[in-house]
Write a protein that holds these residues in place. Structure first.
Motif, short mmCIF file in Angstrom:
data_model
loop_
_atom_site.label_atom_id
_atom_site.label_comp_id
_atom_site.label_asym_id
_atom_site.label_seq_id
_atom_site.Cartn_x
_atom_site.Cartn_y
_atom_site.Cartn_z
N THR B 42 -2.60 21.69 30.59
CA THR B 42 -2.63 21.38 29.16
C THR B 42 -3.88 21.97 28.52
OG1 THR B 42 -1.69 19.28 29.86
CG2 THR B 42 -2.27 19.49 27.55
N LEU B 43 -5.01 21.78 29.19
CA LEU B 43 -6.28 22.26 28.65
C LEU B 43 -6.29 23.78 28.52
CD1 LEU B 43 -8.79 19.98 30.56
CD2 LEU B 43 -8.61 20.17 28.09
N TYR B 60 -14.17 21.58 34.02
CA TYR B 60 -14.07 20.15 33.79
C TYR B 60 -14.28 19.32 35.07
CZ TYR B 60 -12.46 21.12 29.08
OH TYR B 60 -12.38 21.54 27.78
N SER B 85 -12.57 11.49 26.32
CA SER B 85 -11.28 12.16 26.53
C SER B 85 -11.50 13.60 26.96
CB SER B 85 -10.48 12.14 25.22
OG SER B 85 -9.49 13.13 25.25
N LEU B 87 -9.38 15.91 26.71
CA LEU B 87 -8.67 16.80 25.81
C LEU B 87 -9.38 16.95 24.48
CD1 LEU B 87 -6.18 18.16 26.73
CD2 LEU B 87 -4.80 16.44 25.60
N THR B 88 -9.73 15.83 23.86
CA THR B 88 -10.24 15.90 22.50
C THR B 88 -11.72 15.58 22.40
OG1 THR B 88 -9.85 13.60 21.97
CG2 THR B 88 -8.00 15.09 21.70
N GLY B 89 -12.31 15.10 23.49
CA GLY B 89 -13.74 14.84 23.48
C GLY B 89 -14.13 13.56 22.78
N GLU B 90 -13.16 12.78 22.30
CA GLU B 90 -13.54 11.52 21.65
C GLU B 90 -14.00 10.54 22.73
OE1 GLU B 90 -11.86 9.31 17.90
OE2 GLU B 90 -10.66 8.69 19.61
N SER B 95 -12.32 5.16 21.03
CA SER B 95 -10.86 5.03 20.93
C SER B 95 -10.45 3.59 21.14
CB SER B 95 -10.17 5.89 21.98
OG SER B 95 -10.59 7.22 21.90
N ARG B 98 -11.32 1.15 18.39
CA ARG B 98 -10.46 1.27 17.23
C ARG B 98 -9.07 0.66 17.53
NH1 ARG B 98 -10.99 6.68 16.43
NH2 ARG B 98 -9.07 6.90 17.57
N PRO B 269 -1.39 2.35 16.21
CA PRO B 269 -2.39 2.95 17.10
C PRO B 269 -3.18 1.88 17.84
CG PRO B 269 -3.05 3.19 14.82
CD PRO B 269 -1.75 2.46 14.80
N ARG B 277 -0.35 7.75 25.57
CA ARG B 277 -0.81 9.12 25.29
C ARG B 277 -1.65 9.64 26.45
NH1 ARG B 277 -5.26 10.61 22.27
NH2 ARG B 277 -5.41 8.58 21.31
N ILE B 280 0.61 10.38 29.53
CA ILE B 280 1.49 11.55 29.38
C ILE B 280 0.68 12.83 29.50
CG2 ILE B 280 2.87 12.85 27.70
CD1 ILE B 280 4.03 10.21 26.80
N ARG B 282 -2.11 13.13 31.06
CA ARG B 282 -2.95 13.06 32.26
C ARG B 282 -4.43 13.07 31.89
NH1 ARG B 282 1.52 12.32 33.53
NH2 ARG B 282 2.82 13.44 35.01
#
Lengths: 515, 318
Positions: B42-43, B60, B85, B87-90, B95, B98, B269, B277, B280, B282
C-alpha cells in the motif's frame, strides 16, 4: 461526454413544454456565483496528501483540489492541455522544454518559478520516499533555462511525459514547505498552488480546504471551500446525500443509481471512464501459459450481458484497455473477441485443456465483486471452463497475486486509468512490471511497440503505435478486459457545473452552488 | 476476616492487568502479521516495482524480525507513546482521542436506554411469572436479542432520518462543542445497540428476581404483611444488585464491540471505524493502539464492577 440521465431528460422535456416552469435548474441557465461550502462524501481516507509519497488512486480526488499540475487534460478525451506549464515543446526527441506560467504563487506565497519546478521534479524522481520515481525514469536531468523555463534532458524519447506531468509527478508542492517539513514530506501539511488551500485533516473523518484567493484561473473556484467527509460505506455515503448532510458523492456502484434517484432532491450524472474491470492473468504458469487457453477465456465472455447484469448497463463493454472515447482507441482491435463459446471450446481442445479442470482465480469478497464472479462462472461454464474464485480483501488478494507468492491463475480486479496510455501498457505488459503477475516475458515486438508509442509527439503517429500495442496485447490475450465502469456521481440539485471526466478521478473545477 | 482496602484491591488488579494487556496486544500483532496482505505494498503505491516494495520495507522498518517490531512498539507504549499511523503519519493517540468520545457517547446513551427500558420490563415480568405480561415481555426480549443491530439501524435511518427527517442519518458531532447536536447524532446508533441490551437486562433481571422472590425470607416478608411493591423495590432489587452490575459490565463490553458494525452503518468516526480502517490497511500501529485502549477500558470496567459489587454485597470480599 456527459450523459444526462433519463430523469433529467424528462425534466428537460417537461420544462420545455411548460415554459412557465419555476426555476427548473436543469432548464434555466443561471450564472455561476461565488460562495457556499461544497460538502462531499469521499469513500477513502487518503494515503497521504503529499503527491510524491502517497499511493492510492483514490487520493487524487483530494490532491487535485490543492495541487495544480504542470499539464492538464481534456475532460472528454484526456488529451494533454496547458496547466501550470502554459506551453511545452520537444525541441528534439530527447529534450522537453516547459514554459511555466508567470505570476503563480503557492498557497504560502512562494513563487512558482522554474526553480520550484526543478525542485519538485528532482524530488519526485530522486527522493528515497518518492513513490513516483518510475514515472520519471526517462528523465536524465532537469535544468533551469530561464526564470520561467525548465528543460528536461531525456535518456530515451518519452512523449508520454506531458501525460505523466498531469498526474502525481506534475503536482507542484511549495519548495519552502518541503524544505521546512519533517523528513521532507508534506503528508499532513500540504502546500500547493491549486484552487483550494489546505485547512485540516482528521484521519478517517474529515478534510477541509478553503478557496485560494490568489488562484491563477479567472473566477475559479466558485465555492468558498470544500469539506470532505470520509465515509467508506458507500450506501451510508449515499444516504448522507439524500438526507442533505452532504452535497455530492462520487464513485457510486451502479446498483446505487436506482436507489438514490428516488430522492427528489438528488440528481445523478455519469460518464465513461478508463476504469476497467478485468481479469489479470498469470501467463507464467498453467493453464494460462498457453495462449489458446487465454484466448478461449476472452471468447467465452459475453461482455454485453455482463454489463447489463453486473453493472446495471452503466458501463461500456471492454475489448481492450481503452474505451471508445479515448484518442488512442482502435475499433479494429475491439473486434478481436466477439462472444463465441464454441470457438472457446475449440481453442481449449486444441490446447489439450481438459474441460472442467478447475481454474483458481483470485477476487474480492464485497457484494459487487461476488455478483460479477457469479455471472462470470456461469458464462465460462458454458464454454467448458470451471473457474473457482478465492476471495480475500483487496490488499491481501492483490499482494498474493502480484507479489512473490504468485497465488492463483488470475485475479478479477480492475485497472484505474493513467493519463497516458503508454503507462497502462508498460505497467502491465512488460517483463518486470509489478502488474505482470508472473513476471513472464512478453514478445519483444510488444516491448518495442510500447517504446515506439513514447517516441513521437505526433498524435497520429502515437495512435498507430498504440494500435500495434493493443493488437499484440489482445492477440496474446495477456488480459481479459470486461467493462469500463462509468463514473456515477450523485449530488444535490443545488450543485451546478460538475462534469465527469474520462480518467474517472473527480475534479471540481467548474462546480458552483446555487441558492 | 478483615476486609482488604480498595486501594490494595485496585493495586493487585492492576498488576494482574499487565499480562492481559501484553497478551492481547501481542496476539493481535501476531494475527496482523500472520494474515496475508502487506502495508508495504500500500505504501509503495499503485505502480510499485518489487524493488520499491523492498525499499519501503527497509524505510519503515518492516523488514525487521517480528519480535523486534513488537518490542519496538511496546517500548514506545511504555514511554506513553502509541506511535503513529504508518500510512498518514497521524499520531495514534490523536486519532484515538478524537474517536473515543464518539464511541463512548453512543455506548453511554445505549446503556442508559437499555437500563431505563430493561429494568421495568424485568420487574414487571417477574411479578407474575407466566402471566400475559411476562409472555409479552419475553417475546419482546427474544426479538431484541434476535434482531441484528445493523438491520435495526438501517430501518431506523430509513424511518427517522430519510422519511421524517428528525435525526441526522450519518456522522458525529463533538460533545464538548455542542452537547445537544452530539446526542442527536448518537441517538439512532445508540437505540440500535440498546435493543439487545434492553432484552438482556429484562431477561436476566427477571431470572434473578424470580430466584430472590422464591426465597424463604421473601415468604417471611409476605407473611409480615408487606406489599408486593415494597418487597420488590426495597428487598428484591437490592438483592439482585450484584447481578445487575454484572450484566451492566458485560453489556458495556459487548456494546463496545457492537459499535464496530454500527459505526460503519452511520459513518461515525469512532473507535470501531478506526480499527476497521487500520486492519484493512494493515496499519498496525492504529490497530494496536485501539486494541490497547479497548483492553484498558474493559479491564477498568471489570475492576469498577468488582469494587461496586463488593460495596453492594460485602460477602463477595470473603
Amino acid at each position: 461526454m456527459t450523459m444526462t440521465t433519463r430523469r433529467e431528460a424528462m425534466a428537460l422535456i417537461s420544462g420545455a413544454l411548460a415554459s412557465t416552469t419555476l426555476g427548473g435548474s436543469a432548464f434555466a441557465q443561471a450564472a455561476p456565483k461565488k460562495g457556499g461550502t461544497l460538502r462531499i462524501s469521499a469513500p477513502a481516507n487518503p494515503s497521504s496528501l503529499d503527491p510524491a509519497t502517497g499511493g492510492a488512486g483514490s487520493d487524487h480526488a483530494f490532491l487535485f483540489t490543492m495541487y495544480d499540475t504542470l499539464v492538464e487534460w481534456d475532460f472528454e478525451t484526456l488529451k494533454p492541455k496547458p496547466g501550470l506549464a502554459e506551453s511545452w515543446k520537444f525541441t528534439d526527441p530527447n529534450t522537453l522544454v516547459l514554459n511555466i506560467r508567470a505570476g503563480v504563487t503557492f498557497h504560502d506565497g512562494t513563487p512558482l518559478d522554474a526553480e520550484a519546478v526543478k525542485f519538485n521534479l528532482d524530488r519526485n524522481r530522486g527522493d528515497a520516499k518518492s513513490n513516483i520515481k518510475a514515472d520519471l525514469l526517462s528523465v536524465a536531468s532537469v535544468e533551469v533555462t530561464g526564470p520561467q523555463q525548465v528543460t528536461l534532458k531525456l535518456k530515451t524519447p518519452d512523449t508520454a511525459l506531458p501525460g505523466i506531468l498531469s498526474d502525481r509527478a506534475g503536482m507542484m508542492v511549495s519548495p519552502t514547505a518541503l524544505k521546512a517539513a519533517e523528513g521532507g514530506v508534506v503528508t499532513r501539511k500540504p502546500v500547493g498552488a491549486g484552487a483550494y488551500a489546505f485547512v485540516s485533516w482528521a484521519d478517517g473523518e474529515k478534510i477541509v480546504v478553503k478557496r485560494n484567493e490568489k488562484y491563477w484561473k479567472p473566477d475559479r473556484p466558485w465555492p468558498d471551500g470544500i469539506e470532505f467527509s470520509i465515509i467508506p460505506e458507500l450506501t451510508t455515503g449515499a444516504r448522507s446525500v439524500t438526507a442533505g448532510q452532504n452535497d455530492l458523492i462520487y464513485q457510486l456502484p451502479p446498483r446505487q443509481k436506482a436507489i438514490i434517484e428516488r430522492a427528489s432532491s438528488v440528481k445523478v450524472v455519469h460518464g465513461p471512464t478508463l476504469y476497467v474491470l478485468q481479469i489479470f492473468l498469470n501467463w507464467a504458469k498453467p493453464p494460462f501459459d498457453n495462449v489458446k487457453v487465454r484466448q478461449a477465456l476472452n471468447f467465452a465472455i459475453d461482455r454485453e450481458s455482463f454489463v447489463k447484469a453486473a453493472l446495471a448497463g452503466l458501463a461500456e463493454p471492454a475489448y481492450m484497455n481503452l474505451p471508445k472515447a479515448h484518442w488512442a482507441y482502435d475499433a479494429e482491435v475491439a473486434k478481436l473477441y466477439p462472444y463465441d463459446p464454441d470457438k472457446a471450446r475449440k481453442l481449449l481442445a486444441e490446447a489439450g485443456f481438459k474441460e472442467g479442470t478447475p481454474i483458481e482465480v483470485g477476487g474480492y469478497p464485497d457484494q459487487d465483486s461476488v455478483q460479477r464472479q457469479e455471472i462470470l462462472i456461469e458464462q465460462l461454464r458454458k464454454a467448458g471452463m470451471n473457474v473457482r474464485f478465492v476471495n480475500a480483501p483487496i490488499a491481501e488478494a492483490s499482494a498474493a497475486f502480484f507479489g512473490p507468492e504468485k497465488k492463483g491463475a488470475g485475479l478479477l480486479s480492475a485497472w484505474t486509468g493513467r493519463p497516458d496510455p503508454s503507462l497502462t501498457y508498460s505497467l502491465m505488459f512488460t517483463k518486470d512490471a509489478y502488474y505482470n503477475g508472473g513476471r513472464a516475458p512478453v514478445p519483444p515486438e510488444l516491448e518495442a511497440a510500447i517504446k515506439e508509442s513514447r517516441a513521437s509527439e505526433d498524435i497520429d503517429v502515437r495512435r498507430k503505435a498504440f494500435s500495434i500495442v493493443q493488437r499484440l496485447v489482445m492477440e496474446n490475450a495477456f488480459v481479459v478486459p470486461l467493462a469500463f465502469q462509468f463514473e456515477l456521481v450523485a449530488m444535490n440539485k443545488k450543485v451546478q457545473g460538475y462534469r465527469p471526466n474520462l480518467l474517472g478521478k473527480p475534479k471540481y473545477d467548474d462546480v458552483w452552488l446555487e441558492g | 476476616m478483615a476486609r482488604r482496602s480498595p486501594v490494595k484491591v485496585i493495586g493487585s488488579r492492576l498488576v494482574q492487568a499487565l499480562p492481559v494487556i501484553l497478551l492481547a496486544t501481542f496476539m493481535v500483532f501476531a494475527l496482523l502479521k500472520l494474515v496475508p496482505g502487506d502495508i508495504a505494498v500500500t505504501l509503495a503505491g499503485d505502480n510499485a516495482t518489487d524493488a520499491r516494495i523492498t525499499e519501503i520495507r527497509a524505510i519503515y522498518g518492516l523488514d525487521r524480525p517480528f519480535l523486534v517490531q513488537y518490542g519496538a512498539w511496546l517500548g514506545h507504549v511504555a514511554q506513553g507513546d502509541l506511535s503513529q499511523s504508518l500510512l498518514t503519519g497521524e499520531k495514534v493517540a490523536v486519532s484515538i482521542g478524537r474517536a473515543f468520545p464518539n464511541t463512548l457517547l453512543i455506548v453511554v446513551i445505549a446503556l442508559v436506554l437499555a437500563l431505563v427500558t430493561g429494568i421495568p420490563m424485568g420487574v414487571m415480568a417477574a411479578i407474575k411469572p407466566n402471566g400475559w405480561v411476562d409472555k409479552l415481555i419475553s417475546m419482546i426480549a427474544s426479538l431484541g436479542v434476535a434482531v441484528p443491530g445493523f438491520w435495526l439501524a438501517m430501518i431506523l435511518v430509513a424511518e427517522f432520518s430519510l422519511k421524517l427527517n428528525w435525526l441526522p442519518a450519518t456522522g458525529a458531532k463533538s460533545f464538548s462543542a455542542s452537547p445537544i447536536d452530539a446526542i442527536r447524532h448518537a441517538l439512532l446508533p445508540a437505540i440500535a445497540i440498546a435493543a439487545y441490551g434492553m432484552a438482556e437486562v429484562a431477561r436476566q433481571l427477571r431470572g434473578a428476581l424470580l430466584e430472590v422472590l422464591s426465597s424463604q425470607y421473601v415468604r417471611t416478608l409476605h407473611a409480615k404483611g408487606l406489599s408486593m411493591s415494597r418487597i420488590l423495590w426495597q428487598h428484591g432489587l437490592k438483592n439482585v444488585g450484584v447481578n445487575l452490575l454484572t450484566i451492566i459490565s458485560l453489556l458495556v463490553n459487548r456494546m463496545l464491540a457492537a459499535t464496530v458494525v454500527i459505526e460503519a452503518v452511520f459513518a461515525i468516526p469512532g473507535l470501531g471505524s478506526l480499527i476497521v480502517r487500520g486492519a484493512i490497511q494493515r496499519d498496525f500501529p492504529i490497530v494496536q493502539g485501539v486494541v490497547f485502549t479497548m483492553v484498558v477500558v474493559v479491564i477498568a470496567v471489570n475492576l469498577i464492577t468488582d469494587l461496586l459489587c463488593a460495596a453492594v454485597d460485602p460477602r463477595i470480599e470473603q
